[in-house]
Motif scaffolding. Structure first.
Motif, PDB file in Angstrom:
ATOM      1  N   VAL A   2      31.692 -13.806 -24.452  1.00 19.18           N
ATOM      2  CA  VAL A   2      30.670 -14.116 -23.407  1.00 19.18           C
ATOM      3  C   VAL A   2      29.337 -14.399 -24.150  1.00 19.18           C
ATOM      4  O   VAL A   2      29.112 -13.496 -25.082  1.00 19.18           O
ATOM      5  CB  VAL A   2      30.546 -13.267 -22.275  1.00 19.18           C
ATOM      6  CG1 VAL A   2      29.407 -13.807 -21.177  1.00 19.18           C
ATOM      7  CG2 VAL A   2      31.853 -13.209 -21.569  1.00 19.18           C
ATOM      8  N   LYS A   6      20.768 -11.326 -26.062  1.00 22.19           N
ATOM      9  CA  LYS A   6      20.903  -9.932 -26.704  1.00 22.19           C
ATOM     10  C   LYS A   6      20.075  -9.387 -25.942  1.00 22.19           C
ATOM     11  O   LYS A   6      18.623  -9.938 -26.162  1.00 22.19           O
ATOM     12  CB  LYS A   6      20.884 -10.115 -28.162  1.00 22.19           C
ATOM     13  CG  LYS A   6      21.819  -8.846 -28.425  1.00 22.19           C
ATOM     14  CD  LYS A   6      22.213  -8.946 -30.013  1.00 22.19           C
ATOM     15  CE  LYS A   6      22.905  -7.637 -30.208  1.00 22.19           C
ATOM     16  NZ  LYS A   6      24.090  -7.530 -30.567  1.00 22.19           N
ATOM     17  N   VAL A   7      20.005  -8.230 -25.116  1.00 23.87           N
ATOM     18  CA  VAL A   7      18.863  -7.590 -24.563  1.00 23.87           C
ATOM     19  C   VAL A   7      19.106  -6.164 -24.623  1.00 23.87           C
ATOM     20  O   VAL A   7      20.177  -5.822 -24.894  1.00 23.87           O
ATOM     21  CB  VAL A   7      18.492  -8.076 -23.015  1.00 23.87           C
ATOM     22  CG1 VAL A   7      18.379  -9.488 -23.071  1.00 23.87           C
ATOM     23  CG2 VAL A   7      20.036  -7.872 -22.335  1.00 23.87           C
ATOM     24  N   SER A  10      16.946  -1.260 -21.363  1.00 27.32           N
ATOM     25  CA  SER A  10      15.886  -0.694 -20.916  1.00 27.32           C
ATOM     26  C   SER A  10      14.526  -1.589 -20.659  1.00 27.32           C
ATOM     27  O   SER A  10      13.648  -1.314 -20.125  1.00 27.32           O
ATOM     28  CB  SER A  10      15.238   0.370 -21.941  1.00 27.32           C
ATOM     29  OG  SER A  10      15.321  -0.287 -23.091  1.00 27.32           O
TER      30      SER A  10
ATOM     31  N   PHE B  40      13.992   4.716 -24.155  1.00 26.71           N
ATOM     32  CA  PHE B  40      13.197   3.187 -23.531  1.00 26.71           C
ATOM     33  C   PHE B  40      12.904   3.683 -22.271  1.00 26.71           C
ATOM     34  O   PHE B  40      13.779   3.628 -21.560  1.00 26.71           O
ATOM     35  CB  PHE B  40      13.405   2.069 -24.160  1.00 26.71           C
ATOM     36  CG  PHE B  40      13.832   1.716 -25.465  1.00 26.71           C
ATOM     37  CD1 PHE B  40      12.465   1.638 -26.215  1.00 26.71           C
ATOM     38  CD2 PHE B  40      14.849   1.288 -26.057  1.00 26.71           C
ATOM     39  CE1 PHE B  40      12.640   1.151 -27.579  1.00 26.71           C
ATOM     40  CE2 PHE B  40      14.838   0.880 -27.296  1.00 26.71           C
ATOM     41  CZ  PHE B  40      13.795   0.906 -28.224  1.00 26.71           C
ATOM     42  N   LEU B  43      15.809   5.449 -20.266  1.00 27.71           N
ATOM     43  CA  LEU B  43      17.037   5.136 -20.795  1.00 27.71           C
ATOM     44  C   LEU B  43      17.440   5.598 -22.291  1.00 27.71           C
ATOM     45  O   LEU B  43      16.250   5.423 -22.966  1.00 27.71           O
ATOM     46  CB  LEU B  43      17.551   3.481 -20.715  1.00 27.71           C
ATOM     47  CG  LEU B  43      17.379   3.049 -19.340  1.00 27.71           C
ATOM     48  CD1 LEU B  43      17.501   1.471 -19.220  1.00 27.71           C
ATOM     49  CD2 LEU B  43      18.498   3.872 -18.226  1.00 27.71           C
ATOM     50  N   ALA B  45      18.742   4.378 -25.355  1.00 24.54           N
ATOM     51  CA  ALA B  45      19.423   3.287 -26.047  1.00 24.54           C
ATOM     52  C   ALA B  45      20.232   3.686 -27.095  1.00 24.54           C
ATOM     53  O   ALA B  45      21.176   3.141 -27.331  1.00 24.54           O
ATOM     54  CB  ALA B  45      18.215   2.395 -26.471  1.00 24.54           C
ATOM     55  N   ASN B  65      27.521  -6.362 -26.909  1.00 24.14           N
ATOM     56  CA  ASN B  65      25.877  -6.522 -26.788  1.00 24.14           C
ATOM     57  C   ASN B  65      25.081  -5.563 -26.065  1.00 24.14           C
ATOM     58  O   ASN B  65      25.647  -4.933 -24.868  1.00 24.14           O
ATOM     59  CB  ASN B  65      25.836  -7.735 -26.179  1.00 24.14           C
ATOM     60  CG  ASN B  65      26.184  -9.088 -27.011  1.00 24.14           C
ATOM     61  OD1 ASN B  65      26.038  -9.162 -28.029  1.00 24.14           O
ATOM     62  ND2 ASN B  65      26.597 -10.139 -26.354  1.00 24.14           N
ATOM     63  N   GLY B  66      23.963  -5.202 -26.695  1.00 26.25           N
ATOM     64  CA  GLY B  66      23.262  -4.085 -25.884  1.00 26.25           C
ATOM     65  C   GLY B  66      23.804  -2.594 -26.051  1.00 26.25           C
ATOM     66  O   GLY B  66      23.514  -1.733 -25.391  1.00 26.25           O
ATOM     67  N   LYS B  69      23.020  -0.919 -31.401  1.00 29.42           N
ATOM     68  CA  LYS B  69      23.532  -0.739 -32.832  1.00 29.42           C
ATOM     69  C   LYS B  69      22.213  -1.067 -33.679  1.00 29.42           C
ATOM     70  O   LYS B  69      21.853  -0.807 -34.355  1.00 29.42           O
ATOM     71  CB  LYS B  69      24.650  -2.194 -33.151  1.00 29.42           C
ATOM     72  CG  LYS B  69      25.847  -2.015 -32.185  1.00 29.42           C
ATOM     73  CD  LYS B  69      26.749  -3.012 -32.588  1.00 29.42           C
ATOM     74  CE  LYS B  69      26.650  -4.535 -32.360  1.00 29.42           C
ATOM     75  NZ  LYS B  69      26.376  -4.836 -30.933  1.00 29.42           N
ATOM     76  N   HIS B 235      29.321  -7.668 -33.482  1.00 34.12           N
ATOM     77  CA  HIS B 235      29.550  -7.449 -32.199  1.00 34.12           C
ATOM     78  C   HIS B 235      31.039  -8.160 -31.999  1.00 34.12           C
ATOM     79  O   HIS B 235      31.813  -7.890 -31.061  1.00 34.12           O
ATOM     80  CB  HIS B 235      28.721  -7.964 -31.130  1.00 34.12           C
ATOM     81  CG  HIS B 235      28.362  -9.377 -31.057  1.00 34.12           C
ATOM     82  ND1 HIS B 235      27.277  -9.799 -31.554  1.00 34.12           N
ATOM     83  CD2 HIS B 235      29.047 -10.202 -30.724  1.00 34.12           C
ATOM     84  CE1 HIS B 235      27.235 -11.189 -31.462  1.00 34.12           C
ATOM     85  NE2 HIS B 235      28.348 -11.415 -30.729  1.00 34.12           N
ATOM     86  N   ARG B 278      32.191  -7.234 -20.973  1.00 34.73           N
ATOM     87  CA  ARG B 278      32.235  -8.750 -20.511  1.00 34.73           C
ATOM     88  C   ARG B 278      31.903  -8.759 -19.205  1.00 34.73           C
ATOM     89  O   ARG B 278      31.480  -9.908 -18.545  1.00 34.73           O
ATOM     90  CB  ARG B 278      33.749  -9.334 -21.006  1.00 34.73           C
ATOM     91  CG  ARG B 278      33.730  -9.445 -22.525  1.00 34.73           C
ATOM     92  CD  ARG B 278      34.933 -10.258 -23.032  1.00 34.73           C
ATOM     93  NE  ARG B 278      34.927  -9.960 -24.508  1.00 34.73           N
ATOM     94  CZ  ARG B 278      35.741 -10.759 -25.103  1.00 34.73           C
ATOM     95  NH1 ARG B 278      36.460 -11.568 -24.549  1.00 34.73           N
ATOM     96  NH2 ARG B 278      35.750 -10.419 -26.591  1.00 34.73           N
ATOM     97  N   LYS B 281      28.383  -7.592 -18.571  1.00 34.82           N
ATOM     98  CA  LYS B 281      27.344  -7.944 -19.257  1.00 34.82           C
ATOM     99  C   LYS B 281      26.282  -7.072 -20.078  1.00 34.82           C
ATOM    100  O   LYS B 281      25.386  -7.246 -20.149  1.00 34.82           O
ATOM    101  CB  LYS B 281      26.555  -9.216 -18.638  1.00 34.82           C
ATOM    102  CG  LYS B 281      27.199 -10.433 -18.166  1.00 34.82           C
ATOM    103  CD  LYS B 281      26.725 -11.535 -18.377  1.00 34.82           C
ATOM    104  CE  LYS B 281      27.619 -12.544 -17.966  1.00 34.82           C
ATOM    105  NZ  LYS B 281      27.492 -13.115 -16.705  1.00 34.82           N
ATOM    106  N   ALA B 282      26.817  -5.742 -20.007  1.00 39.91           N
ATOM    107  CA  ALA B 282      26.115  -4.627 -20.733  1.00 39.91           C
ATOM    108  C   ALA B 282      24.822  -4.268 -20.190  1.00 39.91           C
ATOM    109  O   ALA B 282      24.013  -4.008 -20.737  1.00 39.91           O
ATOM    110  CB  ALA B 282      26.361  -5.012 -22.214  1.00 39.91           C
ATOM    111  N   LEU B 283      24.454  -4.890 -19.077  1.00 43.57           N
ATOM    112  CA  LEU B 283      23.406  -4.554 -18.531  1.00 43.57           C
ATOM    113  C   LEU B 283      23.219  -3.573 -17.626  1.00 43.57           C
ATOM    114  O   LEU B 283      22.108  -2.832 -17.347  1.00 43.57           O
ATOM    115  CB  LEU B 283      22.988  -5.833 -17.539  1.00 43.57           C
ATOM    116  CG  LEU B 283      22.501  -6.833 -18.274  1.00 43.57           C
ATOM    117  CD1 LEU B 283      22.225  -8.212 -17.401  1.00 43.57           C
ATOM    118  CD2 LEU B 283      21.035  -6.753 -19.091  1.00 43.57           C
TER     119      LEU B 283
END
Lengths: 453, 296, 328
Positions: A2, A6-7, A10, B40, B43, B45, B65-66, B69, B235, B278, B281-283
């Protein structure tokens, strides 16, 4: 795999609620109604508030108020105006004000009888004692600055009174609100586009001159001011972004290059104004020579109160707008991370347009405020630019609350510093404060540390 | 096949007995980091308990992602300061060291967004990588005879590297005129100019076309054969399989698995972390998604 | 209208003292902005430091010019350090804000009444502060060529001024072609990349700031010596931005950029001004007053600065290949 941008999670911590809209497209239908509504409220408020009777009258006159370095009125000072076939001498009244009616526009020689000055009071600028003045139409305001003592204004110890401190605190608060009007716009533009705008001062000047033009066309300032704010927001804000900055963003002009461009723009605007309007200060035809209302030891002109209250409302409205409205939230999202905001369907260019409109509108308001309480001159905004930068740096570049807090701190600091340092050096104090803050806490009072890499 | 070169075999046999658990100690670590935390706002990171990198190996740091790394890379190389933690390189403690000092000690990094110096020629980009240049001092720079000899030697070395990375034809061009893949190569070659002991590559394969990817992988293997250690961020799991001796997996700031690539790929936690990422979305910042069975 | 007078004035000014002062300031900006990417918006502060050092030390304190010059240069280094220490670790715009603020702090302080004893307030310092230099004048007569007229004093200043520029240009050439120059150019392109290669970018930026500031200070010293008068309002921020326009006209990051820029800039500025004045005086232009010429010149500078920065940052004679890169 997907392909999400890249974010770092935080980055969104403070604004988590807008992420909920991810996937859906955040609609960024701009609601000009909001801003127009705010302006209409402003106009209504203007009309409702009762202004103190103004000293402005028909005809042409030279006006001014003589005040000592401690702010006390200088009474019974004799002034003489001379021109071809015209001589008149007047004395200042109890409030230090004078008004000399002159028959027509033209060049006049204004001299002050130094012998009638209170003892210990001298001119800050020796050339003030005799000067030639170009009167066009309406009231021509003349400024004098005085110093106390023989060493020229550096002794201020005698005036360390509570009355003076409270006057300075109120002045500082009002000045802080004025700076905040400019600083909020400066910071919004910086936040969304990354541009440090060295021509933001000229947005103030343009606003003030737009109002002057409308005013001299015959519109009362109560009408001219809100109209000038709307015109400035569209012409100098939206138009500037459309004609200059949007194409530059498309060309991918770097931020450093853009900063140099803002300098070029500032010079161009300033000298165009000088070319068309001349170098002598102008005043609005209404509310020019208002005398102050007394609140205990503090004296405030009614127009200052009206402007400060309206300015505070405008700033509060901006903050609420950023918090509540859809486009306001989108603005914060763009400030946070333009790439991600764009990926989640926010029309970044549209947000930037709105921010320019808002920034220019607030700046125009500040310009009219400044022009009404002082003078309208071609370089008035430039003189305030560094103070606005001090406010923004103090609060933290890019943070809106920081700009407001910073502006109030700087406003108070500038006024209160005159207790210790000469008035002519008060800006120096604010700029020193800014440099010291940068040494101690570079991200500003409310700013957050930048991420590297 | 360079993958089976002498150094590769050495690294793989040294790592053969290392337990496949997060934070496992290595026989000859070049880099050791403990309790590294970077927050941050509220959180974390990065929240790494312990990690070691074996000398002479190619170690991959992978994760969705996120996962933290790049932030971890920034911390190790001094570009960001952790809230807690200590780490050492070659036995020397590295906490709070400026990034340029980290680089001088032999730990050189590249960036995810390639930092080719656009308005410098390719050869000047290369020469910038060389260490200990006398002509970089202000006063000495005014007297070319002080540094001319060193400059000639550095240029020779740079030309050798440029040839190896097939950039010799572009030698006199502005770096800004190179393609994305060529910039990646240039950045790697430039880092090698400083003869690093540990080279840290942040997503060397990102945005590179498949043809060039193969050649990039060969270059990375070559670096190991010359005696340097490679730690690289990626990744994409499939990418690392071919070249890495050891894989460290990060998710949501923590190290969740370690081991040779074959073992790690089969690890269910790793697979979940990837699949979970996935879907989410690693958010999200909650740690729950790591447990199996919760992924929808 | 006297066209040869217009041309003569333009040429004289383009090679004269003012062009020399601005050329020196722009050379400093070239090192800082052109090569290192530092946005110094307060170059005029360095010039003011130089000019006022001469004025204060020679006139107010009665010391020798030859003592004043090194003291001025030391003060300039101190100013650069004070400006650089808080800002060079931060983003580029902080340096810009702090430098322009400092240039105003200095101007407001030297023009203040409180410090009038030392700095002379708004009137500045006037007196024969450059006498020691003019005593060494080897020229015995004024120069009067077609299109070029200088008094013997001006001739001496101009000779020494352009010689200094030649020496500094040679030094700049050596610097930017050396590995040192490579590092600062790298910092301009991407500071983090240079740091990741083991260079202490902070120190290099500081060196560039100090060197560039020193060039501005030399400009200020030339000012004081040549004009024998320093006034606070000679040192407004616009001086800095004139210097930027000069730099961009000649081309940023080009060794000869400031020289080319200063000559063209002052030729054009004087030409436009004198030309308009003559046209107005002759009654050929009726819609302008003589007082309008000043603002028009400034407007042209502002537009020139914007246009050059946007379209030709590498100067009017610049390299097209670089232009292609900027458009990225």
């Amino acid at each position: 795999m997907v392909n999400t941008p890249k974010v770092n999670p935080s980055d969104y911590a403070p604004d988590a609620h807008y992420i909920k809209a991810k996937g859906k497209r955040i609609r960024t239908r701009i609601r000009p109604r909001f801003y127009v509504g705010a302006l209409l409220t402003t106009i209504a408020a203007c009309l409702l508030l009762v202004f103190a009777p103004s000293a402005a009258a028909d005809g042409t006159a030279i006006v001014g108020t003589l005040k000592g370095p401690d702010g006390a009125a200088l009474t019974n000072v004799s002034l003489t105006v001379v021109a071809e076939g015209f001589t008149e001498t007047v004395s200042t009244g109890a409030d230090g004000a004078f008004r000399i009616e002159v028959p027509k526009g033209g060049k006049y020689q204004l001299s002050v009888d130094a012998a009638t000055l209170p003892t210990g009071i001298t001119f800050s600028k020796a050339e003030d004692q005799n000067r030639s003045i170009l009167v066009l139409m309406g009231d021509k305001k003349v400024l004098f600055t005085f110093a106390s003592g023989t060493d020229g204004g550096s002794t201020t110890t005698s005036s360390f009174t509570w009355a003076r401190i409270s006057q300075l605190l109120v002045d500082g608060l009002f000045f802080g609100i004025l700076i905040a009007l400019g600083a909020v716009g400066l910071n919004l533009i910086f936040g969304t586009t990354g541009l440090t705008n060295f021509s933001h001062g000229e947005l103030l000047t343009l606003g003030a001159f737009t109002a002057i033009v409308l005013n001299e066309l015959g519109l009362n300032l109560i009408i001219a001011a809100p109209l000038a704010i709307i015109i400035s927001a569209i012409l100098w804000g939206w138009g500037q972004n459309k004609i200059l900055w949007k194409p530059l963003r498309r060309r991918k002009t770097g931020l450093i290059a853009s900063m140099v461009v803002t300098i070029g723009l500032a010079i161009t605007i300033r000298y165009i104004l000088l070319l068309f309007f001349g170098g002598s200060p102008r005043s609005y035809q209404q509310f020019a020579g208002q005398s102050g209302l007394e609140f205990g030891p503090v004296s405030i002109t009614p127009k200052s109160i009206v402007f400060a209250v309206l300015a505070a409302i405008a700033i509060a409205a901006t903050v609420i707008w950023l918090q509540r409205s859809r486009i306001g939230k989108a603005t914060r999202a763009v400030s946070d991370n333009p790439a991600l905001a764009s990926a989640t369907g926010i029309d970044v260019e549209r947000v930037i347009s709105v921010v320019w409109i808002l920034g220019a509108g607030l700046a125009a308001f500040a310009g009219i405020y400044l022009g009404s309480t002082q003078d309208v001159t071609w370089n008035m905004g430039q003189r305030l630019l560094l103070v606005m930068f001090a406010a923004v740096t103090l609060g933290g570049l890019g943070t809106i609350y920081g700009a407001i807090v910073g502006a109030l701190v700087v406003g108070m600091f500038v006024q209160l510093s005159t207790l210790i340092i000469p008035t002519e050096m008060k800006t120096v104090g604010a700029l020193f404060l800014m440099i010291i803050i940068l040494l101690v806490r570079p991200q500003g009072i409310l700013g957050r540390r930048e991420r590297v890499g | 096949m360079p993958a089976n070169g002498q150094r590769a075999l050495e690294a793989q046999s040294a790592l053969a007995t290392v337990p496949r658990v997060p934070g496992a100690s290595k026989p000859d670590p070049i880099l050791v980091a403990s309790s590294i935390v970077r927050r941050f706002g509220g959180l974390s990171a990065v929240d790494v308990d312990h990690v070691e990198v074996q000398r002479g190996s190619i170690t991959a740091l992978i994760g969705p992602n996120g996962a933290g790394k790049t932030t971890f890379f920034n911390l190790l190389t001094g570009f960001d300061a952790p809230d807690e933690g200590a780490w050492s390189f070659n036995g020397r403690s590295m906490g709070r060291l400026s990034p340029y000092r980290v680089a001088r000690l032999g730990m050189v990094r590249t960036f995810q967004l390639t930092k080719a110096l656009n308005r410098l020629r390719v050869i000047d980009n290369m020469l910038l990588g060389a260490k200990g240049q006398r002509g970089e001092r202000l006063w000495a720079s005014l007297f070319p005879f002080l540094w001319r000899g060193q400059e000639v030697k550095n240029t020779e070395r740079a030309d050798v590297l440029l040839k190896r990375f097939s950039l010799d034809a572009k030698r006199g061009d502005f770096a800004g005129s190179l393609s994305g893949g060529q910039r990646k190569l240039l950045e790697m070659a430039r880092a090698l100019m400083s003869e690093p002991e540990l080279i840290m590559l942040d997503e060397p394969m990102a945005g590179v076309n498949p043809a060039l990817t193969q050649s990039l992988l060969q270059h990375i293997k070559m670096i190991r054969e010359e005696g340097s250690t490679v730690l690289f961020v990626e990744h994409d799991m499939d990418m690392v399989h071919d070249i890495s001796d050891w894989v460290i997996v990060m998710a949501q700031g923590k190290i969740i698995a370690e081991g040779p690539p074959g073992d790690v790929m089969k690890n269910s936690e790793v697979i979940d972390a990837y699949l979970g990422s996935r879907h989410e979305k690693a958010l999200t910042e909650s740690g729950e998604s790591l447990t199996t069975g919760e992924i929808k | 209208m006297d066209f040869s007078f217009v041309i003569g004035q333009s040429i004289t000014q383009a090679l004269g003292v003012t062009a020399i002062i601005y050329c020196l300031a722009a050379m400093g900006l070239n090192l800082q902005f052109g090569y290192t990417g530092l946005l110094n918006f307060g170059q005029v502060a360095f010039a003011a430091i130089g000019a006022y050092s001469i004025g204060v030390i020679v006139i107010s304190f009665g010391a020798s010019l030859w003592a004043a010059i090194p003291i001025g240069l030391l003060a300039s280094v101190a100013l650069a350090l004070v400006l650089g220490i808080p800002t060079l670790r931060l983003r580029a715009d902080y340096l810009a804000i702090v430098t322009i603020a400092t240039s105003e702090i200095i101007r407001l302080m030297v023009r203040s009444i409180a410090l009038r004893e030392t700095f002379g307030g708004a009137n500045g310092i006037n007196g024969k502060m450059g006498q020691a230099f003019h005593d060494l004048n080897p020229f015995h007569a004024d120069i009067e060529l077609p299109f070029l007229t200088w008094t013997r004093q001006d001739l001496w200043v101009v000779t020494v001024g352009w010689s200094l520029i030649a020496i500094f240009t040679l030094a700049t050439w050596l610097l930017v072609r050396s590995p040192w120059g490579r590092v600062v150019k790298g910092i301009r392109e991407d500071e983090n990349a240079v740091v990741s290669l083991g260079k202490n970018a902070y120190v290099y930026k500081m060196q560039a700031l100090v060197l560039g500031g020193l060039l501005g200070t030399v400009g200020g010293i030339v000012w004081a010596v040549a004009k024998q008068s320093v006034q606070p309002d000679n040192f407004v921020p616009d001086v800095t931005f004139f210097s930027y326009t000069i730099l961009l006209l000649g081309g940023a990051a080009r060794v000869f950029g400031p020289i080319v820029g200063a000559i063209i800039f002052w030729f054009l500025l004087v030409f436009v001004g004198e030309f308009l004045n003559q046209m107005i005086a002759a009654g050929w232009i009726t819609f302008l007053l003589p007082t309008d010429v000043g603002p028009i010149r400034f407007i042209l500078v502002g537009l020139g600065l914007m246009g050059l920065m946007i379209f030709r940052p590498q100067g009017i004679f610049g390299d097209k290949r670089e232009l292609a890169l900027d458009a990225r």
